[in-house]
Write an enzyme that holds these catalytic residues in place. Structure first.
Site, PDB file in Angstrom:
ATOM      1  CE  LYS A 118      -3.009   2.771   2.854  1.00  0.00           C
ATOM      2  NZ  LYS A 118      -3.908   2.904   4.011  1.00  0.00           N
ATOM      3  CB  ALA A 171      -8.190   7.201   4.133  1.00  0.00           C
TER       4      ALA A 171
END
Lengths: 255, 64
Positions: free
Chosen positions: A95, A183
């Site tokens: 990531k 997020a």
């Protein structure tokens, strides 16, 4: 569900491993969340070997491991961290975070594209944490990425999808690319909304870990992503401005 | 010699990276970098340390 670098995930929730009140709660939350992926990081190892006990916990979760480059602000830092993560976690998934702004933790998309190119050429399967910008998305794909992870809102903010219009446009622009909202989610309804837009997965951490009852919130998130996924597949109706009676008008009695 | 190990000034006897990890008990699942350059596990024994080297030893940690 679209495959992530050839891997079919068992479910559309990716869950972070940070900020839980205890390892036992982290384990219980993962179980209830039905997450298919766990995000992890690398930090300095102390004399006590805290990292080693954490490693045994995440290995036992039985989910795919996605290491991050959290906190990196430059291409060099992110690339070096990715190499170290590949060795420690024994995976070529990364990531990729290259942070450009301290307050919003907005990615530096220029450095992100460059780091993605370097890492892709080096055999990494890059999951880039990006914005909803379509041109940046195209550049990331050209750099070798086969997944895009636009932010819903700033990391840890719990605000939900700040720009659903742009996220919908992104889904339409990249119909064959696995897309993950990463997020900014705070509620199950945010996660459901992301899935209703046709996204392939959501990645969240704080919303579960910092909830009053993380295990219960993990369960709620599991159901939300499932509901959103089912709803997208079911073909939602188009919203309209005027009312339309749902009960048939024909055959109504004259009274 | 004196090196900077995970940000702290440290006096060490080891002369190579593999020896340093043994000396400090950092023999678990870790990754290493010297002077901001990744050193793979297979290259640690051959990687000589020099005075003032900045060594990072990283391990799995919670992340989002």
């Amino acid at each position: 569900m679209r495959a992530f670098y050839g891997t079919e995930l068992s479910g559309p929730l990716m869950l972070g491993t940070a900020q839980y009140p205890s390892p036992a709660i982290l384990q219980a939350a993962f179980e209830q969340s039905r997450a298919s992926v766990a995000t992890v990081s690398l930090r300095r190892e102390g004399a006590g070997g805290a990292g080693q006990s954490f490693w045994s916990i995440i290995r036992d979760l039985g989910v795919a491991i996605l290491p991050n480059t959290a906190g990196c602000h430059s291409v060099k830092e992110a690339v070096t961290t990715a190499h170290m993560a590949r060795e420690v976690f024994d995976t070529d998934w990364i990531k990729l975070e290259v942070i450009g702004h301290t307050d919003s933790l907005q990615p530096d998309v220029f450095a992100l594209v460059e780091a993605a190119r370097v890492l892709s050429e080096d055999g990494f399967k890059v999951f880039p944490y990006t914005t909803e910008d379509l041109i940046v998305g195209e550049r990331l794909l050209a750099a070798g990425c086969e997944v895009l992870m636009p932010w819903g809102a700033p990391i840890g903010s719990g605000r939900g999808l700040a720009n659903p219009y742009a996220l919908r446009a992104m889904r339409a622009e990249f119909p064959d690319v696995p897309l993950v909202i990463d997020a900014g989610l705070g509620l199950p309804s945010h996660a459901a909304e992301a899935m209703e837009l046709g996204y392939d997965a959501v990645l969240l951490n704080t919303a579960v870990a910092k909830a009053g009852d993380p295990v219960a919130m993990a369960r709620a998130m599991a159901r939300a992503v499932e509901a959103g996924q089912l709803a997208y597949a079911a073909g939602p109706i188009e919203p309209r401005d005027m009312a339309e009676p749902s009960t048939p008008v024909i055959g109504k009695a004259f009274l | 010699m004196i090196i900077i190990l995970n940000g702290e000034r440290s006096e060490v006897k080891a002369t190579d990276l593999a020896g340093l990890l043994v000396e400090r008990g950092l023999t678990g699942r870790v990754a290493t970098a010297v002077n901001e350059v990744f050193v793979p596990a297979t290259a640690r024994a051959a990687h000589a340390l020099a005075d003032g080297d900045r060594v990072e030893v990283l391990a799995p940690m919670q992340g989002g």
